[in-house]
Scaffold this active site. Structure first.
Site, PDB file in Angstrom:
ATOM      1  N   SER A 261       8.358  60.097  48.238  1.00  0.00           N
ATOM      2  CA  SER A 261       8.815  61.233  49.002  1.00  0.00           C
ATOM      3  C   SER A 261       9.593  60.854  50.268  1.00  0.00           C
ATOM      4  CB  SER A 261       7.602  62.071  49.416  1.00  0.00           C
ATOM      5  OG  SER A 261       6.743  61.297  50.248  1.00  0.00           O
TER       6      SER A 261
ATOM      7  N   LYS B  67       9.880  60.137  59.588  1.00  0.00           N
ATOM      8  CA  LYS B  67       9.682  61.061  58.463  1.00  0.00           C
ATOM      9  C   LYS B  67       9.116  62.361  59.002  1.00  0.00           C
ATOM     10  CE  LYS B  67       7.579  61.117  53.814  1.00  0.00           C
ATOM     11  NZ  LYS B  67       6.792  60.363  52.821  1.00  0.00           N
TER      12      LYS B  67
ATOM     13  N   SER C 140       5.345  56.495  47.733  1.00  0.00           N
ATOM     14  CA  SER C 140       6.368  57.250  48.458  1.00  0.00           C
ATOM     15  C   SER C 140       7.197  56.452  49.458  1.00  0.00           C
ATOM     16  CB  SER C 140       5.728  58.432  49.187  1.00  0.00           C
ATOM     17  OG  SER C 140       5.499  59.487  48.297  1.00  0.00           O
TER      18      SER C 140
END
Lengths: 484, 485
Positions: free
Chosen positions: B143, B68, B167
């Site tokens: 996210s 990420k 997330s």
């Protein structure tokens, strides 16, 4: 009208004796080269986290104990949020809200002009220092070496009644920080900075009722003790003038700054414009319980401070209170004194030499004891040369200055200057006999009680270029006069 | 032969047996990366020059994975999907990524996210919207959108994620995969761009519980750079997966899961909750008990606000370092204040600015007690309510969200009030730092939905083993996204 002065201090002192910074692994050391002691944390690169320096916490707790403060049950920190280039994170990790500080509600006795005074300590807390900046006409430079250095902020109640008291307290605190091994507390290195609160009130009113207090004026960033004295006195005069001309009540609670160049305080902002720092508990540092055992261990490790050393010098070493006071004023001098004694010199001799000759020289040349190459070993050798009668004490002083200037051993200098004191009985006797032979009239005068004895000694000294042992010389003169 | 759709152990075995090389795996993963970039816009950076890794006895060695983009990676662009860091190349690597490096894992891309993790749609990153590989008209949630899309689409077996509200665990549900965030502090956060430090967790998205366990076993560990990390060396997640869950006690919260709470329920919501009850039956078939428990509705209703207040407050402070002066694209201005203002005005999306305003507001002296301190008090009450459950139960099992992935059209991070608690309850896992894992538990309209299991702190092994047993009893393990639209 008579006024009463109320002064409170916020004293910031860097902890200089830890290896690394308070939340960063960067070195905690003063460096002339800017931006060399910097790690990612200090520049707030994304993803960095604070790690508490245990040694800094220990020293902060020690200061808290010395100030008679209460230590918290749990240790934690808070964020103070503000935007300024001296703090790349744009928040400072500190301990604002009680009971976060390492110490709350203590008190300290200090001496001012021979009188013992007490000041109440509101709190003492551990935080990170900001970077130092220099401002020029069109640019400013920032040095992040200082950013993150552990900083102790001490907040007093408004208990000082004069600038003298405030400065005497600051000197006591500096001594404490030095003796406890927490900080060099050197304002020349920017390690000590103060904010000063000053207000005045009519002397006739009762000061225990806060309603009678005057309007508080905070003076920011006073960076020397002299500055603190001047700023307080300036502010007292300014506020009194406002009282006298009837405009005092219009003055709002405000923050001013001390301007060294104009020796005056300058208005910065009103209390109405005070910054909201939006404090909240620092989430990256878990609360941790301070164990009784650890606190006890810290308490036991508090080194001997100036008052204890002074008492020891007077009671055990038998030196005068006056000399003891001079010696303990600076920790470096006191350490030097104790080292000299360890080298075999008697405490009294060491005290005499240090308080007069050594400190006299340092003061004259504006030097610190650590600046000169006269080590305690060298001083002790020198004192021994004098006490053994190898050189006179007058010569001793000369040798001492030479040691400092030439960085050589005392014996070597004595050799080089051909300074050996004449301790040979026969050699001196020959000269004495000669001097007496030349002045029979004065022998008569001496016998009649006229003060001419020193003349004989002086003549012997002249003949030996000052190298004759004075007491030996005096004895021989007496003997030879007796013989005649 | 395709390898990137297989499990870690399968790939590792073939690597050891010499049937495939690390270089071939990376080549395949990079090829898939470009395809998924085309279809889902899942990556900020694709590391086309990724080098093969040495194959050792570590299961992760030589196998590609994704990171990420809020993990700091030395020498590799790390943007947090924000314009404010669009050119930021860090000079240090996050501890958890260093741990994966040591295991021999090979990163092949950095995945798109909601800007700095502050969003639940996968639509607010500076490189654009991430679409769901099952249906490109739908979102992945966020996210960790890019990581979820890539793992679901078979780019690699796993990618790292981060989880401040849900997330990791929500995108996993929307993409039909596994999302696991361990107990707070089990994985170091050093080098993770912070959103809300007291809620931020590192974690992983994978296609099966065992892979998630293997990856976190390698990411975790006490770290001298993160004071909130703790020594988990006695915990071995992979070994804990015995599948034996007989006698384990689960519960779900009636006020969240009962269909009767939603008088205007959509067809999707009804199916989702019915499907959840089928999963509950599966748990019982496995020998576990599942009770319905009750928690004060008023307390539950406060959940989303507590999250907003605390996360925004911490975020506004955490992101004060973004000034464009020390790093990031420096903005013009007559003085440093104008430079910062211009940089932040231009760089942050409106959503983030809104959160900064909220965060600043709730921390102001005159508001702090009413909002920030109250939020912290309610956070404590919620955590205590869950801790009470853990006195009696091994874990809480609950549905994730109110159905399958939402449509991109018209869904801009705005909550349907009726289902607010259902959508947000995973945040309790962040409030309490609880180990929490989402696994796929079925389909609605051919789109995957998920179920979540959350346990007490430090009981990651138990939570994962329950998830592992349940996963084995359902046919959704290791599924790869099949485009339905």
């Amino acid at each position: 009208m008579e006024y009463k002065v109320m002064v409170g201090l916020e004293m910031h002192c860097e902890i200089s004796e830890t290896k690394s910074k308070v939340f960063s692994s960067a070195a905690n050391c003063y460096s002339e080269i800017p931006n060399t002691n910097v790690r990612p944390y200090d520049m707030a690169f994304p993803g960095v986290l604070p790690v508490v320096n245990k040694e800094a916490v220990k020293m902060a707790l020690m200061a808290s104990m010395i100030l008679g403060c209460k230590q918290p049950e749990y240790m934690y920190f808070e964020r103070k949020n503000y935007y300024y280039p001296d703090m790349p994170k744009n928040f400072q990790i500190t301990q604002e809200t009680k009971p976060a500080p390492v110490g709350i509600y203590g008190k300290l006795d200090y001496e001012c002009n021979g009188e013992v005074k007490t000041v109440r300590i509101n709190n003492i807390h551990l935080e990170e220092d900001a970077a130092s900046s220099d401002h020029y006409a069109t640019t400013s430079t920032i040095d992040y070496n200082r950013a993150g250095v552990p900083l102790l902020e001490l907040v007093t109640e408004p208990d000082f009644r004069s600038a003298d008291e405030a400065v005497a307290f600051l000197e006591t605190m500096r001594s404490i920080y030095q003796y406890a091994g927490i900080s060099e507390a050197d304002s020349k290195k920017g390690q000590i900075r103060c904010d000063v609160n000053v207000s005045i009130m009519d002397a006739s009113l009762d000061e225990s009722d806060m309603k009678n207090w005057g309007t508080k004026v905070e003076i920011k960033n006073v960076n020397s003790f002299g500055g603190v004295r001047d700023a307080i006195n300036y502010e007292i005069t300014r506020q009194m003038e406002l009282k006298e001309n009837g405009t005092y009540d219009e003055m709002e609670q405000q923050t001013r700054r001390w301007d060294e160049d104009s020796a005056s305080t300058i208005y910065m902002r009103s209390k109405v414009d005070a910054i909201d720092y939006k404090y909240f508990v620092e989430p990256n540092i878990p609360k941790f319980k301070l164990s009784k055992e650890w606190l006890e261990e810290i308490r036991k490790s508090i080194p001997e401070l100036a008052p204890q050393r002074k008492a020891k010098y007077i009671n055990e070493y038998g030196i005068t209170e006056y000399d003891a006071t001079i010696i303990v004023k600076e920790k470096a001098v006191s350490d030097y004194y104790e080292e000299t004694i360890k080298c075999g010199v008697s405490p009294k001799s060491a005290s005499n030499w240090i308080t007069t000759t050594v400190l006299g020289y340092l003061n004259k040349h504006e030097l610190e004891i650590s600046d000169v190459c006269l080590t305690p070993e060298r001083l002790s050798k020198l004192i021994k040369l004098v006490e053994d009668g190898k050189i006179s004490s007058k010569q001793g002083k000369e040798v001492l200055y030479k040691v400092i200037e030439d960085d050589k051993e005392p014996e070597k200098i004595v050799d080089e200057l051909g300074m050996k004191q004449i301790g040979d009985d026969n050699l001196i006797r020959d000269i004495v006999v000669k001097v007496l032979d030349e002045h029979p009239d004065l022998i008569e005068a001496h016998r009649k009680g006229k003060p001419v004895f020193d003349f004989f000694v002086g003549q012997v000294m002249k003949a030996t270029r000052g190298q004759a042992n004075p007491s030996l010389t005096a004895n021989i003169i007496r003997e030879e006069i007796e013989k005649r | 032969m395709e390898y990137m759709t297989k499990t870690l152990k399968e790939i590792h075995k073939d690597l050891k047996d010499g049937k495939v090389t690390s270089a071939e795996l990376i080549k395949e993963s990079l090829k898939r990366s470009h395809e998924v970039q085309e279809s889902c816009n899942a990556f900020v950076t694709i590391l086309d020059d990724a080098k093969e890794g040495k194959v050792t006895d570590n299961i992760l060695s030589g196998i590609p994975y994704g990171i990420k983009d809020n993990y700091s990676t030395k020498g590799i662009l790390s943007t947090g999907s924000s314009n404010t860091l669009k050119d930021y190349v860090p000079f240090f690597t996050a501890t958890s990524i260093e741990n994966l490096d040591k295991a021999g894992a090979v990163p092949v891309n950095k995945t798109v996210m909601d800007e700095f993790g502050m969003g639940g749609t996968g639509t607010t990153g500076h490189t654009g919207i991430v679409t769901n590989p099952w249906d490109h008209t739908r979102m992945c949630a966020g996210s960790s959108a890019g990581s979820a899309a890539a793992v679901a689409a078979g780019v690699y077996p796993y990618a790292t994620g981060s989880d401040t509200g849900d997330s990791i665990r929500k995108p996993a549900a929307y993409c039909g995969i596994v999302g696991y965030k361990p107990t707070y502090g089990m994985i170091s956060r050093y080098g993770l761009f912070p959103f809300a430090s007291s809620l931020d967790h590192c974690g992983v998205l994978s296609r099966c519980v065992e892979d998630a366990a293997i990856v976190v076993d390698n990411m975790k560990g006490i770290d001298k750079n993160d004071m909130t990390s703790w020594d988990s060396s006695k915990i071995n997640l992979e070994k804990a997966l015995t599948g034996d869950v007989k006698g384990k006690k689960l519960c779900y919260v009636k006020e969240i899961c009962d269909i009767k709470n939603y008088p205007h329920a959509s067809k999707e919501l009804k199916e989702h909750l019915e499907n959840f009850m089928k999963t509950v039956e599966k748990c019982k078939e496995l020998g576990m008990t599942v009770d319905e428990v009750s928690i004060d509705q008023t307390l539950l209703n406060a959940l989303p606000s507590v999250y907003v207040v605390i996360s925004c407050a911490e975020a506004t402070s955490n992101m004060s370092n973004l000034t464009g002066i020390i790093f990031g694209p420096r903005a013009e201005g007559d003085n440093y204040i104008d430079m910062m203002k211009n940089y932040r005005t231009k760089g942050f999306s409106p959503l983030i600015k809104r959160r900064f305003v909220i965060g600043s507001y709730v921390l102001q002296a005159q508001n702090k007690d009413r909002y920030f301190y109250n939020a912290q008090r309610v956070r404590r009450l919620l955590v205590d309510a869950w801790k009470d459950l853990y006195k009696k139960y091994d874990a809480v099992i609950m549905p994730v969200g109110s159905g399958p992935a939402k449509h991109l059209d018209g869904s801009l991070d705005i909550l349907d009030e009726n289902t607010a608690v259902l959508e947000e309850h995973l945040q309790v896992g962040n409030f309490g730092g609880f180990p929490s894992i989402t696994i796929p538990n079925g389909f609605i309209d051919n789109l995957p939905v998920g179920v979540n299991i959350t346990g007490n702190c430090y009981e990651d092994e138990k939570v994962l083993n329950i998830a592992y047993a349940l996963e084995s009893a359902m046919p959704y393990k290791n599924q790869i996204a099949k485009e339905v639209k």
